[in-house]
Write a protein that holds these residues in place. Structure first.
Motif, PDB file in Angstrom:
ATOM      1  N   VAL B  37       0.763  -1.114   0.053  1.00  0.00           N
ATOM      2  CA  VAL B  37       0.085   0.101   0.100  1.00  0.00           C
ATOM      3  C   VAL B  37       0.889   1.373   0.078  1.00  0.00           C
ATOM      4  O   VAL B  37       0.631   2.103  -0.933  1.00  0.00           O
ATOM      5  CB  VAL B  37      -0.875  -0.083   1.235  1.00  0.00           C
ATOM      6  N   ASP B  38       1.947   1.130   0.974  1.00  0.00           N
ATOM      7  CA  ASP B  38       2.791   2.325   1.027  1.00  0.00           C
ATOM      8  C   ASP B  38       3.393   2.817  -0.401  1.00  0.00           C
ATOM      9  O   ASP B  38       3.955   3.826  -0.459  1.00  0.00           O
ATOM     10  CB  ASP B  38       3.584   2.481   2.242  1.00  0.00           C
ATOM     11  N   GLN B  39       3.820   1.871  -1.212  1.00  0.00           N
ATOM     12  CA  GLN B  39       4.206   1.955  -2.515  1.00  0.00           C
ATOM     13  C   GLN B  39       3.392   1.962  -3.670  1.00  0.00           C
ATOM     14  O   GLN B  39       3.772   2.278  -4.814  1.00  0.00           O
ATOM     15  CB  GLN B  39       5.493   1.155  -2.737  1.00  0.00           C
ATOM     16  N   ASP B  40       2.158   1.912  -3.486  1.00  0.00           N
ATOM     17  CA  ASP B  40       1.042   2.011  -4.261  1.00  0.00           C
ATOM     18  C   ASP B  40       1.375   1.144  -5.617  1.00  0.00           C
ATOM     19  O   ASP B  40       1.281   1.501  -6.838  1.00  0.00           O
ATOM     20  CB  ASP B  40       1.044   3.491  -5.021  1.00  0.00           C
ATOM     21  N   VAL B  41       1.411  -0.196  -5.271  1.00  0.00           N
ATOM     22  CA  VAL B  41       2.009  -1.046  -6.278  1.00  0.00           C
ATOM     23  C   VAL B  41       1.495  -2.408  -5.857  1.00  0.00           C
ATOM     24  O   VAL B  41       1.426  -3.166  -4.765  1.00  0.00           O
ATOM     25  CB  VAL B  41       3.481  -1.200  -6.319  1.00  0.00           C
ATOM     26  N   ARG B  62       1.731   8.413  -9.102  1.00  0.00           N
ATOM     27  CA  ARG B  62       2.111   9.363  -8.158  1.00  0.00           C
ATOM     28  C   ARG B  62       3.403   8.262  -7.694  1.00  0.00           C
ATOM     29  O   ARG B  62       4.300   8.998  -7.057  1.00  0.00           O
ATOM     30  CB  ARG B  62       1.236   9.819  -7.182  1.00  0.00           C
ATOM     31  N   SER B  63       3.148   7.020  -7.638  1.00  0.00           N
ATOM     32  CA  SER B  63       4.329   6.134  -7.084  1.00  0.00           C
ATOM     33  C   SER B  63       5.566   6.167  -7.764  1.00  0.00           C
ATOM     34  O   SER B  63       5.610   6.530  -9.162  1.00  0.00           O
ATOM     35  CB  SER B  63       3.760   4.802  -6.948  1.00  0.00           C
ATOM     36  N   GLY B  64       6.514   5.606  -7.101  1.00  0.00           N
ATOM     37  CA  GLY B  64       7.921   5.540  -8.217  1.00  0.00           C
ATOM     38  C   GLY B  64       7.693   4.628  -9.151  1.00  0.00           C
ATOM     39  O   GLY B  64       8.299   5.166 -10.182  1.00  0.00           O
ATOM     40  N   ILE B  65       7.093   3.699  -8.874  1.00  0.00           N
ATOM     41  CA  ILE B  65       6.710   2.598 -10.229  1.00  0.00           C
ATOM     42  C   ILE B  65       5.907   3.199 -11.096  1.00  0.00           C
ATOM     43  O   ILE B  65       6.098   3.048 -12.308  1.00  0.00           O
ATOM     44  CB  ILE B  65       6.225   1.379  -9.539  1.00  0.00           C
ATOM     45  N   GLY B  66       4.930   4.149 -10.840  1.00  0.00           N
ATOM     46  CA  GLY B  66       4.094   4.834 -11.803  1.00  0.00           C
ATOM     47  C   GLY B  66       4.599   5.698 -12.747  1.00  0.00           C
ATOM     48  O   GLY B  66       4.474   5.681 -13.495  1.00  0.00           O
ATOM     49  N   LYS B  67       5.553   6.597 -11.805  1.00  0.00           N
ATOM     50  CA  LYS B  67       6.497   7.749 -12.562  1.00  0.00           C
ATOM     51  C   LYS B  67       7.283   6.779 -13.493  1.00  0.00           C
ATOM     52  O   LYS B  67       7.376   7.265 -14.768  1.00  0.00           O
ATOM     53  CB  LYS B  67       7.293   8.361 -11.710  1.00  0.00           C
ATOM     54  N   PHE B  68       8.048   5.657 -13.351  1.00  0.00           N
ATOM     55  CA  PHE B  68       8.667   5.154 -14.061  1.00  0.00           C
ATOM     56  C   PHE B  68       8.044   4.528 -15.443  1.00  0.00           C
ATOM     57  O   PHE B  68       8.379   4.672 -16.504  1.00  0.00           O
ATOM     58  CB  PHE B  68       9.231   3.900 -13.515  1.00  0.00           C
ATOM     59  N   LEU B  69       6.637   4.083 -15.204  1.00  0.00           N
ATOM     60  CA  LEU B  69       6.005   3.556 -16.297  1.00  0.00           C
ATOM     61  C   LEU B  69       5.599   4.844 -17.337  1.00  0.00           C
ATOM     62  O   LEU B  69       5.439   4.388 -18.440  1.00  0.00           O
ATOM     63  CB  LEU B  69       4.598   2.871 -15.723  1.00  0.00           C
ATOM     64  N   ALA B  70       5.254   5.850 -16.544  1.00  0.00           N
ATOM     65  CA  ALA B  70       4.892   6.853 -17.550  1.00  0.00           C
ATOM     66  C   ALA B  70       6.114   7.559 -17.997  1.00  0.00           C
ATOM     67  O   ALA B  70       5.828   8.104 -19.401  1.00  0.00           O
ATOM     68  CB  ALA B  70       4.221   8.186 -16.176  1.00  0.00           C
ATOM     69  N   LYS B  71       7.165   7.437 -17.504  1.00  0.00           N
ATOM     70  CA  LYS B  71       8.263   8.194 -18.348  1.00  0.00           C
ATOM     71  C   LYS B  71       9.152   7.096 -19.184  1.00  0.00           C
ATOM     72  O   LYS B  71       9.255   7.513 -20.133  1.00  0.00           O
ATOM     73  CB  LYS B  71       9.580   8.484 -17.202  1.00  0.00           C
ATOM     74  N   ARG B  72       9.017   5.790 -18.743  1.00  0.00           N
ATOM     75  CA  ARG B  72       9.988   4.850 -19.501  1.00  0.00           C
ATOM     76  C   ARG B  72       9.158   3.792 -20.159  1.00  0.00           C
ATOM     77  O   ARG B  72       9.722   2.825 -20.948  1.00  0.00           O
ATOM     78  CB  ARG B  72      11.303   4.392 -18.803  1.00  0.00           C
ATOM     79  N   GLY B  73       8.009   3.738 -19.781  1.00  0.00           N
ATOM     80  CA  GLY B  73       7.034   2.446 -20.212  1.00  0.00           C
ATOM     81  C   GLY B  73       7.352   1.173 -19.471  1.00  0.00           C
ATOM     82  O   GLY B  73       8.270   1.070 -18.688  1.00  0.00           O
ATOM     83  N   GLU B  74       6.861   0.094 -20.005  1.00  0.00           N
ATOM     84  CA  GLU B  74       7.001  -1.324 -19.323  1.00  0.00           C
ATOM     85  C   GLU B  74       8.586  -1.706 -19.649  1.00  0.00           C
ATOM     86  O   GLU B  74       9.254  -1.303 -20.644  1.00  0.00           O
ATOM     87  CB  GLU B  74       6.254  -2.373 -19.910  1.00  0.00           C
TER      88      GLU B  74
END
Lengths: 125, 137
Positions: B37-41, B62-74
């Motif tokens: 939960v605290d990492q939204d993943v 907003r999460s780190g993983i979400g930002k990664f996905l938005a910036k670099r894709g899968e």
């Protein structure tokens, strides 16, 4: 498909020997046999290879786009022909590449969720 | 001491869709699925030999993983090494002057974990994990 283990991961870098030295020093990993001519370190049953990719290659494009970092994972399968058949059945694109003296299947990264993934049968040092 | 690759982290847009390749085509069994939960993943660990593939689906942008996905894709996200003493490993790493993200180990999907800063490791985001005794696979 019988996928057995991680054979190696590839770190792309403009300085393969320097990157291998960084990982050896930081993580105290032992050198292993090179992976397709690239310096590599052993951790458990897997290896980390450090590749300075040739101009025009897929890995060179990753290095140019994203900079140094992990760029590929190579998994060992029980049978390459069976893996090839499984990919065809699933409609997943791939190319056949040379991995040292062995054959490898390079899976379409679009099907592998953005991952550059190669499949080998046994060691391909 | 680092003993093996515990897992390779892969960011995916949709976990169920990702199973279609990683589980169903490659044949990797799903060992654990958890929402952190605290990492939204939501993350799934799929076994491959002595290691695992960790599929990470962000639950928000907003999460780190979400930002990664938005910036670099899968794609490939991090490399995790297993240790039997994450406190000692992290202390030794810091003593070498290696930049870290987590000053102290914390609970994660793979047990007690911490991340090093990729600027110190050639662009590779490295994680240490000490699996909990009841969750060793």
């Amino acid at each position: 498909m019988e996928t057995r283990r991680i054979d190696h991961v590839v770190v792309v870098t403009p300085d393969a020997e320097g990157a291998a030295a960084t990982f050896r020093r930081h993580f105290e990993l032992a050198p292993s046999a090179p992976v397709v001519g690239s310096p590599a370190l052993r951790i458990g049953g897997a290896r980390i290879a450090f590749a300075h990719p040739a101009d025009g290659s897929a890995l060179a494009a990753i290095l140019a786009r994203s900079g140094e970092g992990m760029a590929e994972i190579c998994l060992e399968v029980g049978s390459l022909p069976e893996a090839e058949a499984s990919l065809r059945t699933a409609g997943i694109g791939f190319t056949v590449e040379a991995k040292g003296a062995a054959r490898a299947l390079a899976v379409d990264p679009g099907a592998a969720h953005g991952v550059r993934l190669t499949l080998i049968e046994g060691r391909a040092a | 001491m680092l003993s093996k690759i515990h897992h390779v982290g892969v960011v995916v847009r949709d976990l169920e869709q990702a199973y279609g390749f990683w589980r169903d085509v490659l044949g990797l069994p799903v060992m654990v699925v958890k929402t952190v939960v605290d990492q939204d993943v939501t993350a799934a660990l799929l076994k491959v030999g002595e290691s695992e593939i960790e599929l990470l689906q962000p639950l928000s942008d907003r999460s780190g993983i979400g930002k990664f996905l938005a910036k670099r894709g899968e794609g490939l996200h991090h490399l995790c090494f297993e240790t039997d003493d994450v406190d000692a490993e992290l202390a030794a790493t810091k003593a070498k002057g290696i930049r870290v993200i987590d000053e102290k180990p914390r609970l994660g999907l793979a047990g007690m974990i911490c991340f090093l800063h990729p600027a110190a490791t050639r662009g590779v985001l490295v994680e240490y994990a000490q699996p909990l005794a009841e969750e060793r696979h």
